[in-house]
Design a protein around this motif. Structure first.
Motif, mmCIF file in Angstrom:
data_model
loop_
_atom_site.group_PDB
_atom_site.id
_atom_site.type_symbol
_atom_site.label_atom_id
_atom_site.label_comp_id
_atom_site.label_asym_id
_atom_site.label_seq_id
_atom_site.Cartn_x
_atom_site.Cartn_y
_atom_site.Cartn_z
ATOM 1 N N ARG A 49 12.397 0.909 -8.682
ATOM 2 C CA ARG A 49 11.850 -0.283 -8.034
ATOM 3 C C ARG A 49 12.296 -0.366 -6.578
ATOM 4 N NH1 ARG A 49 12.755 -5.471 -6.579
ATOM 5 N NH2 ARG A 49 11.041 -6.949 -6.970
ATOM 6 N N ALA A 50 13.557 -0.033 -6.310
ATOM 7 C CA ALA A 50 14.051 -0.097 -4.934
ATOM 8 C C ALA A 50 13.329 0.912 -4.050
ATOM 9 C CB ALA A 50 15.556 0.149 -4.912
ATOM 10 N N VAL A 51 13.090 2.123 -4.564
ATOM 11 C CA VAL A 51 12.392 3.148 -3.786
ATOM 12 C C VAL A 51 10.936 2.751 -3.568
ATOM 13 C CG1 VAL A 51 11.667 5.556 -3.751
ATOM 14 C CG2 VAL A 51 13.954 4.972 -4.549
ATOM 15 N N GLN A 52 10.280 2.250 -4.611
ATOM 16 C CA GLN A 52 8.876 1.871 -4.477
ATOM 17 C C GLN A 52 8.689 0.674 -3.554
ATOM 18 O OE1 GLN A 52 7.339 1.289 -8.418
ATOM 19 N NE2 GLN A 52 7.225 3.480 -8.866
ATOM 20 N N ALA A 53 9.707 -0.162 -3.420
ATOM 21 C CA ALA A 53 9.572 -1.355 -2.583
ATOM 22 C C ALA A 53 9.299 -0.979 -1.135
ATOM 23 C CB ALA A 53 10.830 -2.209 -2.682
ATOM 24 N N THR A 54 10.080 -0.048 -0.598
ATOM 25 C CA THR A 54 9.837 0.391 0.780
ATOM 26 C C THR A 54 8.898 1.581 0.820
ATOM 27 O OG1 THR A 54 11.901 1.651 0.644
ATOM 28 C CG2 THR A 54 11.991 -0.509 1.685
ATOM 29 N N GLY A 55 8.823 2.347 -0.275
ATOM 30 C CA GLY A 55 7.720 3.272 -0.488
ATOM 31 C C GLY A 55 7.782 4.625 0.171
ATOM 32 N N GLU A 56 8.897 4.989 0.816
ATOM 33 C CA GLU A 56 8.923 6.256 1.536
ATOM 34 C C GLU A 56 8.624 7.435 0.609
ATOM 35 O OE1 GLU A 56 11.897 3.608 3.739
ATOM 36 O OE2 GLU A 56 11.440 4.082 1.652
ATOM 37 N N LEU A 57 7.702 8.297 1.036
ATOM 38 C CA LEU A 57 7.387 9.495 0.272
ATOM 39 C C LEU A 57 8.515 10.510 0.397
ATOM 40 C CD1 LEU A 57 5.282 10.951 -1.460
ATOM 41 C CD2 LEU A 57 4.250 11.801 0.643
ATOM 42 N N GLN A 58 9.105 10.605 1.585
ATOM 43 C CA GLN A 58 10.244 11.491 1.803
ATOM 44 C C GLN A 58 11.500 10.727 1.408
ATOM 45 O OE1 GLN A 58 10.206 13.275 5.654
ATOM 46 N NE2 GLN A 58 11.733 14.821 5.129
ATOM 47 N N LEU A 59 12.098 11.106 0.273
ATOM 48 C CA LEU A 59 13.178 10.323 -0.305
ATOM 49 C C LEU A 59 14.385 10.222 0.626
ATOM 50 C CD1 LEU A 59 13.962 8.710 -2.795
ATOM 51 C CD2 LEU A 59 14.851 10.811 -3.824
ATOM 52 N N LEU A 70 3.471 -3.396 2.493
ATOM 53 C CA LEU A 70 2.829 -4.579 1.935
ATOM 54 C C LEU A 70 2.243 -4.203 0.581
ATOM 55 C CD1 LEU A 70 2.093 -7.562 2.664
ATOM 56 C CD2 LEU A 70 -0.124 -6.668 3.435
ATOM 57 N N HIS A 71 2.639 -4.940 -0.467
ATOM 58 C CA HIS A 71 2.203 -4.652 -1.835
ATOM 59 C C HIS A 71 1.356 -5.818 -2.350
ATOM 60 C CE1 HIS A 71 5.368 -1.459 -2.335
ATOM 61 N NE2 HIS A 71 5.955 -2.197 -1.411
ATOM 62 N N TYR A 72 0.286 -5.463 -3.054
ATOM 63 C CA TYR A 72 -0.566 -6.493 -3.646
ATOM 64 C C TYR A 72 -0.950 -6.078 -5.064
ATOM 65 C CZ TYR A 72 -4.355 -9.786 -4.440
ATOM 66 O OH TYR A 72 -5.152 -10.773 -4.966
ATOM 67 N N ASP A 73 -0.719 -6.989 -6.019
ATOM 68 C CA ASP A 73 -1.065 -6.739 -7.414
ATOM 69 C C ASP A 73 -2.546 -7.070 -7.626
ATOM 70 O OD1 ASP A 73 1.560 -6.036 -7.931
ATOM 71 O OD2 ASP A 73 2.135 -8.077 -8.521
ATOM 72 N N LEU A 74 -3.372 -6.033 -7.757
ATOM 73 C CA LEU A 74 -4.807 -6.225 -7.965
ATOM 74 C C LEU A 74 -5.097 -6.801 -9.341
ATOM 75 C CD1 LEU A 74 -6.060 -2.850 -6.447
ATOM 76 C CD2 LEU A 74 -6.069 -5.104 -5.346
ATOM 77 N N ALA A 75 -4.288 -6.398 -10.311
ATOM 78 C CA ALA A 75 -4.423 -6.843 -11.693
ATOM 79 C C ALA A 75 -3.113 -6.507 -12.381
ATOM 80 C CB ALA A 75 -5.606 -6.141 -12.371
ATOM 81 N N PRO A 76 -2.858 -7.040 -13.573
ATOM 82 C CA PRO A 76 -1.630 -6.680 -14.273
ATOM 83 C C PRO A 76 -1.522 -5.157 -14.432
ATOM 84 C CG PRO A 76 -2.652 -8.549 -15.340
ATOM 85 C CD PRO A 76 -3.626 -8.079 -14.295
ATOM 86 N N GLY A 77 -0.442 -4.595 -13.915
ATOM 87 C CA GLY A 77 -0.228 -3.158 -14.015
ATOM 88 C C GLY A 77 -0.901 -2.335 -12.940
ATOM 89 N N THR A 78 -1.593 -2.982 -11.991
ATOM 90 C CA THR A 78 -2.286 -2.259 -10.917
ATOM 91 C C THR A 78 -1.827 -2.798 -9.571
ATOM 92 O OG1 THR A 78 -4.223 -1.932 -12.325
ATOM 93 C CG2 THR A 78 -4.501 -1.578 -9.965
ATOM 94 N N GLU A 79 -1.331 -1.905 -8.738
ATOM 95 C CA GLU A 79 -0.778 -2.303 -7.453
ATOM 96 C C GLU A 79 -1.357 -1.443 -6.342
ATOM 97 O OE1 GLU A 79 3.756 -2.897 -6.156
ATOM 98 O OE2 GLU A 79 3.172 -0.787 -6.157
#
Length: 644
Positions: A55-65, A601-610
């Motif tokens: 969750r922490a990695v996905q929050a800022t989202g960098e592809l290069q870890l 910027l993250h937006y939940d399009l539907a439950p389980g879809t971001e």
């Protein structure tokens, strides 16, 4: 008696705080896997550990870890270009040569390099579920190389009965496309997790002054599972395979008209390529015999890589004076292998817990091909047999003490003893004082012993480290933590001219006098800023003392004395989140200070879809982490993540 089921669930799992689009369904942030011979609660280990969740990695989202890891306390990244470029790192000012890196319990440090180390240039955020950064000398727990610490990654699996899949796709700047698929399932008797990922980028020039884009592509698959038989025996495995190809820029090449070396650039030809294929597997069995719990495991890691390039190189006469230049082709193949067989046993003794065991590791490397100046065919192998013991006990209501001992017998240089004592004292319900003292060693690599400049008489480098930290919990996940640290290393191995600077024929690796010292403080904070904003911040100050060493020695790596990192998450509305992340690195020996900021910027399009939008290097900062090598300018990426 403690049951295997709990330990195995922890060891098999990748954990975090319940994102709708990840395979993380149970929060186990308070369990530390790598800090000892058995998993322990975070509040009951004296070691300094930072955990990283999906969750922490996905929050800022960098592809290069590495962009995310660079914001962890004590971590400095030394990147030679973008994704796929050779990338080192420092931990508290100590280079990657002194950090053990594990993936699902498999040691993935490359035995084929001049020094055994892990190249983070190919490390993406695709397919990893959890990471732990363990700081301080840990050879008593993890064996050789763990002088500065251990970086451990775990693949994601499901920790509750059921099945779940996650599909993600991303595209953006520099012609970048990344996809990943994760599937996990768990029943009453076992679990299985599969991850498949692919990445392609046209990239940017590795040379800061270059214009030729250096691309990279990779594909990776991992599989992890376990099952418990009717007899009570648990069998498990983890395996991965990765193939990658990248482009690079030569560090030096010759001016064909004047016969002198020019600095880093695109080179005269654009054919510099590198290929890497790696694979690892670990299998284990857990069972009980009377009051003793046993673990048997076998792991194997193999790396094959190649370097190719055609450039004009300088020619030298008998006195090593430049006599001209010649177009030459470098075509080299490297390979490294490591196999480890281990047995571990654990039992309760009185009020404490004793873990003991033994392991045997065989490691080899080979190098063949043409350097451009002639053929080369090198290789070497070594073996290490180790025995270890660890005793843990709680005294009273709040003092936990863990003592670890280990003896390693190396086939080349004999025996090494290491020890660690760690303690954690809960001064109050929300205040913990922790400390650790440990010794470590780094064995000479096969290249340092038997390469073209090797010396078979080298001895291990040795270290002594101290940690003292104070942590206050503020409720929930909020906390404040400060840690003082120091690590001294002696018996250094360096490339030496052997006292004859004008005679290159006797140059070789040698033990050199002097002691390195890295000491400083790490400060961490996780605090809410109102009901909708959470903040994470860290600051590391590192003071360095280094004896005179050769140019390019990793102890001279240009890390910043001051490193500051900040991350904010703002819940703007239902299903809409904004993440900002920044790091500032100051007081580097050869390069200016820099600040780099990213936003997502993250937006939940539907439950389980971001869906998400990410901007890296938001302010378009022009900076370098290694002198002469470029970094990404402002870059924009969009992605979609779906769980089902």
């Amino acid at each position: 008696m403690r049951k295997h089921s709990l330990a195995l669930a922890i060891l098999a799992g990748s954990v975090a705080a319940l994102p709708a689009t990840a395979l993380e369904l149970i929060e186990l942030d308070d369990i530390i896997i790598s800090a000892g011979q058995e998993p322990r609660e975070a509040g009951r280990t004296g070691a300094t550990v930072t955990t990283v969740t999906t969750r922490a990695v996905q929050a800022t989202g960098e592809l290069q870890l590495t962009e995310f890891l660079a914001r962890l306390p004590g971590i400095g990244i030394l990147a030679r270009g973008g994704l796929g470029g050779q990338t080192g790192f420092t931990l508290r000012g100590v280079s990657q040569n002194y950090v053990k890196v594990l993936v699902d319990g498999i040691d993935v440090s490359d035995p084929s390099g001049p020094q055994v180390a892990f190249d983070m240039g190919r490390l993406s955020s695709l397919g990893f579920g959890r990471a732990e950064l363990l700081r301080g000398s840990q050879s008593a727990v993890h064996g050789g190389q763990a002088v500065a610490g251990v970086l451990s990654f775990e693949s994601p699996v499901l920790l509750v009965p059921g099945a779940r899949s996650v599909l993600a796709v991303e595209a953006g700047s520099y012609g970048t496309v990344a996809t990943s698929f994760e599937h996990a399932r768990r029943s009453a008797t076992g679990s299985l997790g599969l991850t498949v990922s692919g990445l392609h980028t046209e990239g940017f020039s590795a040379a800061a002054a270059g214009s030729e884009a250096d691309g990279f592509r990779s594909a990776r698959v991992s599989l992890k599972g376990e099952t418990t038989l009717e007899s009570g025996v648990t069998l498990g495995f983890a395996a991965f395979a990765e193939a990658a190809k990248g482009e690079w820029d030569p560090q030096y090449y010759a001016d064909p008209t004047r016969s002198f070396s020019v600095t880093l650039g695109d080179g005269e030809s654009f054919d510099e390529t590198s290929r890497q294929n790696s694979a690892g597997i670990r299998a284990y069995a857990l069972f009980e015999a009377g009051s003793v719990e046993h673990s048997l495991s076998f792991s194997h890691y193999a790396m094959a890589r190649s370097l190719f390039g055609t450039e004009t190189y300088l020619d030298y006469d008998a006195f090593w004076m430049v006599s001209g230049s010649t177009l030459r082709t470098m075509d080299l193949d490297y390979s490294g292998r490591r196999s480890t067989l281990a047995w571990k046993a654990a039992t309760d003794i009185g009020q404490g817990r004793l873990v003991f065991g033994a392991d045997l590791t065989h490691e080899s490397y080979a190098q063949a091909g043409d350097t451009g100046y002639g053929p080369v065919d090198l290789g070497a192998a070594s073996q290490v047999a180790g025995v270890f013991a660890e005793y843990a006990q709680r005294f009273g209501a709040g003092l936990d003490v863990v003592a670890s001992l280990r003896h390693d017998e190396h086939s080349r240089f004999g025996g090494q003893n290491t020890a660690r004592l760690a303690a954690s004292w809960q001064l109050a319900g929300d205040v913990t004082l922790r400390g650790a003292v440990g010794t470590g060693f780094r064995a000479p690599s096969g290249y340092e012993l038997f390469g073209p400049y090797g010396y078979a008489g080298l001895e291990p480098e040795k270290s002594l480290s101290f940690d003292l930290g104070l942590e206050k919990r503020l409720g929930g996940d909020a906390l404040l933590r400060a840690t003082l640290f120091r690590i001294d290393t002696d018996n250094l191995i360096d490339f030496s001219d052997m006292g004859t600077p004008f005679d290159y024929l006797d140059d070789r690796y040698a033990q050199v006098p002097g002691r390195t010292r890295r000491q400083g403080v790490e400060i961490e904070a996780v605090v809410p800023l109102g009901a909708r904003i959470d903040a994470t911040a860290s600051y590391t100050f590192t003071d360095a003392t280094t004896p005179p060493l050769s140019f390019g020695n990793t102890w001279s790596a240009g890390f910043g004395r001051h490193q500051l990192a900040l991350a904010l998450e703002a819940r703007l509305a239902e299903g809409l989140r904004l993440n900002l992340a920044a790091r500032h690195v100051a007081d580097r020996p050869a390069l200016p200070d820099y600040t780099v900021v990213s936003a997502a910027l993250h937006y939940d399009l539907a439950p389980g879809t971001e869906a998400y939008l990410r901007i890296e290097n938001l302010l378009d900062a022009d900076y370098q982490t290694v002198n002469g090598y470029g970094t990404s300018g402002r870059a924009v990426y969009v992605g979609l993540r779906k769980s089902f």
